[in-house]
Structure formats: C-alpha cells, structure tokens
Design an enzyme around this catalytic site. Structure first.
Site, PDB file in Angstrom:
ATOM      1  N   HIS A  77       8.177  22.153   0.952  1.00 56.13           N
ATOM      2  CA  HIS A  77       9.369  22.031   0.077  1.00 56.13           C
ATOM      3  C   HIS A  77      10.011  20.657   0.212  1.00 56.13           C
ATOM      4  CE1 HIS A  77       9.538  26.522  -0.378  1.00 56.13           C
ATOM      5  NE2 HIS A  77       8.960  26.441   0.816  1.00 56.13           N
ATOM      6  N   SER A 134       7.233  -7.327  -7.525  1.00 53.36           N
ATOM      7  CA  SER A 134       8.435  -7.485  -8.340  1.00 53.36           C
ATOM      8  C   SER A 134       8.594  -8.911  -8.835  1.00 53.36           C
ATOM      9  CB  SER A 134       9.654  -7.093  -7.505  1.00 53.36           C
ATOM     10  OG  SER A 134      10.840  -7.462  -8.168  1.00 53.36           O
ATOM     11  N   LYS A 161       8.713  -7.878  -2.317  1.00 54.43           N
ATOM     12  CA  LYS A 161       8.504  -6.439  -2.552  1.00 54.43           C
ATOM     13  C   LYS A 161       7.049  -6.178  -2.935  1.00 54.43           C
ATOM     14  CE  LYS A 161      10.999  -2.655  -4.820  1.00 54.43           C
ATOM     15  NZ  LYS A 161       9.996  -1.908  -5.527  1.00 54.43           N
ATOM     16  N   GLU A 217       0.092   4.321  -8.795  1.00 52.22           N
ATOM     17  CA  GLU A 217       0.711   4.381 -10.122  1.00 52.22           C
ATOM     18  C   GLU A 217      -0.357   4.405 -11.215  1.00 52.22           C
ATOM     19  OE1 GLU A 217       3.633   1.189 -10.079  1.00 52.22           O
ATOM     20  OE2 GLU A 217       4.602   2.078  -8.331  1.00 52.22           O
TER      21      GLU A 217
END
Ligand SMILES: O=C(O)C[C@H](O)C(=O)O
Length: 465
Positions: A189, A319, A325, A332
């Site tokens: 969960h 980025s 970053k 993705e």
C-alpha cells in the site's frame, strides 16, 4: 510530374510515370488522403511478398500457372523483400477495411516490374503478368491480407518482441541472484512493511516477464494458421484442389517459420481473434513492464529527498533549468510505450469485435496497431535493459538506514508477545520518535537481549530464491 495512363475496370487513371503501381493504387492514394501518419507497415508488404511468391509456386505445382509466370512473380517478390521497391507502396492503413487496395498495390507492382525486368515497357505490348489473373490467382484480398497480417505479426513477435523481453528478463534474473542477500524494507500500500531482499524483489519482476513471454508463446499456434486458400468468403472458390495446404507449406519454407493452413477458413477471414489473443499477451507484457519501470523509478527516486534505495545509470542531463538534475528517462520511455500498447489493445479489441458475416473489415488498423506494439515492446526492453537495468546497483547506506528505522520489524514479535503488545510498541515508538527496541524495553515487554535475538531483519525474509 510526368504521368502515364493506366486502366482498371472503372476506366483510365493518371499514374506517376516513374512508379510501378497502377490504377487501383493511384485511386486509393487520391481517395484516402488521411494522415499525417499511418503508412501501411513495411512488414505487411513483406508478408505479401512471401505469400504472392508462395501462391505462384503452389499455383504452378497444381498446374494453373506457367513456370515463366511463377518465376517472374518470384523474382519481383524477392526484390520486394530486399527493400529495393519500398517506395512503390505508398498507401495508408485508412483505406478499405479488407486491405484490397494494398493487395492490388502489390499485384500491380509485381506485374509492372516483371514487365520491365522482361525488357518491356509498362502498359505496352502483351503483359508478362496480369495483376488480377496471374499475380492474384487463387486469391482474394480477404484471404491474402489476413495471411500477410499473420506472417508479419508472427515474425515481429518471434524476431523482435520475445528476444527483447528475454534480454531484459535475463538481466533482472542475474541482478536478482547478485543481490539476493541485500535485506531491504518491503512496502505494501506504499507504506512500510516487513523486509525482503533486493534479489527477491527483482526476482519477482523477472518472473513476471517469464510469464509474459510464455503468454505470448502460447498465442503463436493460432497466429501460425493462415487464411490463404479461403478466397472471398472462406469456401476456397477459384482455387485448385490442395492449394491451401501447399501454399502454407511454401510460406513456411520461404519464411522459416512453421505456418500451416487454417483448419477453418471462415474463422480466419471473418474474425481476427488470433490477433486479439496475441495482442492480449502483448498487453500483459505492457502491464508487467509498466509496474516494473514504475517500481524502479520510485526505488531510485531522490537523490536527497526520495526513496533512493537503488542507483540507476545517469544517462543524460535531465533538466534545461535545474543544474545537475538527472531523471529516470528510460523508465519514462518504457512506461509511455506501455501506455501506447494498452491503447493499441483497445483499438484491436474494437476492430476484432467488428466482424460482419463473412469478413472482418478492420484488418489494416488491427495489423498496424499490432505491429507497432510488437516492435515497441521489443525495442523498449532492449533500450531499458542496456541503459537502465544492467546498471542497477543497491544504495547500501540508504537501504540500511531505512531497514534500521522501520517500525514494521516489530512484526517479528507477534509470535513472542502477541499482536497487540507488538502494535503498542510500534505505535509508541512512532509517536515518540524513538526506536522499537527502546519502547519494547521501556514498556517491559521484552529484554534488550531478547529483542536483539528476535528482531533480526535477515531472519524475516524467508528462503532466499
Ligand atoms: O478484394 C477482394 O478480393 C474482396 C473484397 O474485399 C470484397 O469482399 O469485397
């Protein structure tokens, strides 16, 4: 643009002079300017090249086509398979739902190219081959298109999808063995749960892919059945005796795959359940890959504010504005592929549900979606494997920190002091920001020695496999 005049049963059509296609292809080109994307997949054209050659050989064996015509058809089909004639197949999937215009595109190109190879000029003199009478002999679009579709789908699954998924599965399996003893915290969960090892977690992913590969392989028998020989409605009108079996044997020989004639041609023309079934297995793989890629990107999240239990390769600057970053881009890309495949499954299910009487007329869209999924899954697995999975490493410091802090290690005390006292220890530690051991001893339920003996994360992970 220079034109020549071609004729079909409806009259004359202007066709670009330097192209091999004929009147029916040109009509389709003009009547279905639906785009911008949606070209008939190259694999379908290749499937047609295999089946037209096989039909010519079977027709000759059965005495209805001369050896010269057989060889002329075979020669152009071989040329199509090299890719040299790719520019001769300009049609889109948004055309007749039987794929008749693509069938005729192939028939016209074979006939006209054969004319040129024989030293003639297109449209002049006695034709070497007639598109409908010779190249399309013993065939209809209604049995050729589904045959081309099955050849293309089978080859894509066996040659692209399965090898790609197997490669990723093998990497995950190897990583699972390598990190079988790395105890980390489990989550259910999305909340802290009892521990397991990183190897166990990765092994679960590898097993998912093994089942996915098995599901795909289970669909191959149906996909290997070919409609050819059914002609217009499945009865085999205008075919010589024994043609369906023979033509499938030639297709098997030319492709190197175990194709057979469909035992029921009515099913093979009117439904495309084999495509629906096989794409269902591709969807299963997409569902598995989506879960795996999501888990991996969340486990790798951070580097300072996320879970950060694993490290994945840093492949590109992430980025344009945030310096330094790096993002989980392979996850993705893979999950976007999964979204596309799951979407394709809806189009395929809708198309498959549309068989009207003797013919399903959603063939091109089903074929295109299937082939896109098969290719995408295979390619995306290779990309994910090479640029992400192979580089997965445990972040040992972070894993230990999270295991040491976990409140759910208290579960090991259930069998010693009971669920309620164990819950009280966990709740109190959570409220006070203390450790389990401190509260267990403070509440008087466990001695420090017993706590150390009983609460051992490495003893809580079951058998290591
Ligand atoms: O093109 C064919 O061979 C048949 C066509 O699809 C039809 O059934 O009308």
């Amino acid at each position: 643009m220079e034109y020549r005049i071609e004729k079909d049963t409806m009259g004359e059509v202007k066709v670009p002079a330097d192209k091999y296609w004929g009147a029916q292809t040109e009509r389709s080109r003009n009547n279905f300017k639906i785009g911008p994307s949606g070209s008939m997949p190259k694999e379908i054209v290749e499937g047609f090249a295999y089946l037209k050659k096989a039909a010519a050989y079977a027709n000759h064996d059965l005495g209805v086509l001369s050896a010269e015509k057989r060889d002329a058809i075979g020669q152009v089909c071989d040329e199509i398979l090299t890719g040299a004639l790719d520019a001769e197949f300009p049609l889109v999937i948004w055309q007749t739902g039987s794929g008749t215009q693509s069938n005729m595109n192939v028939n016209e190109v074979i006939a006209n190219r054969a004319q040129v190879l024989a030293g003639g000029k297109i449209g002049e003199g006695e034709p070497v081959l007639k598109a409908n009478d010779d190249v399309n002999k013993s065939q209809s679009s209604n049995d050729t298109y589904p045959t081309g579709m099955h050849i293309a789908a089978y080859k894509a699954v066996v040659e692209v999808t399965i090898p790609g998924v197997e490669k990723l599965r093998d990497t995950l399996k190897a990583k699972s063995v390598e990190y079988m003893n790395v105890v980390k915290i489990g989550r259910t969960h999305l909340m802290d749960a009892t521990p397991l090892t990183l190897g166990q977690e990765l092994g679960g992913y590898a097993a998912q892919l093994t089942y996915g590969i098995k599901a795909v392989k289970n669909t191959l028998a149906h996909l290997s059945e070919l409609a050819l020989g059914g002609t217009a409605v499945g009865t085999g009108l205008n075919t010589p005796e024994g043609y369906d079996v023979k033509v499938a044997e030639y297709i098997a020989k030319f492709t190197g795959h175990p194709f057979i004639t469909a035992p029921n041609k009515f099913e093979a023309l009117a439904s495309h359940d084999a495509i629906v079934e096989a794409h269902g297995a591709l969807k299963q793989l997409a569902v598995s890959l989506n879960k795996i890629a999501n888990d991996i990107r969340m486990l790798a999240s951070g580097p300072r504010s996320g879970i950060g239990e694993i490290l994945i390769p840093e492949n590109e600057p992430g980025s344009s504005i945030m310096p330094g970053k790096v993002n989980p881009t392979q996850c993705e890309a893979l999950t976007m592929v999964c979204a596309q495949v799951i979407g394709n499954d809806v189009a395929i299910a809708f198309g498959g549900a549309q068989g009207h009487y003797e013919l399903n007329v959603f063939k091109p869209v089903m074929a295109a979606n299937f082939l896109q999924s098969a290719r995408l899954i295979g390619d995306a697995c290779i990309s994910f494997d090479e640029h992400c999975a192979q580089g997965i490493e445990p972040n040992y410091t972070r894993i230990k920190e999270l295991v040491d802090n976990s409140l759910m290690l208290v579960t090991a005390l259930n069998t010693k002091i009971g669920y309620y006292k164990a819950a009280e220890i966990a709740q109190t530690a959570h409220k006070n920001g203390t450790t389990l051991k401190e509260e267990a001893v403070h509440l008087g339920y466990v001695t420090p020695e017993d706590f150390d003996a009983w609460v051992k994360p490495e003893d809580m992970v079951g058998s290591l496999k």
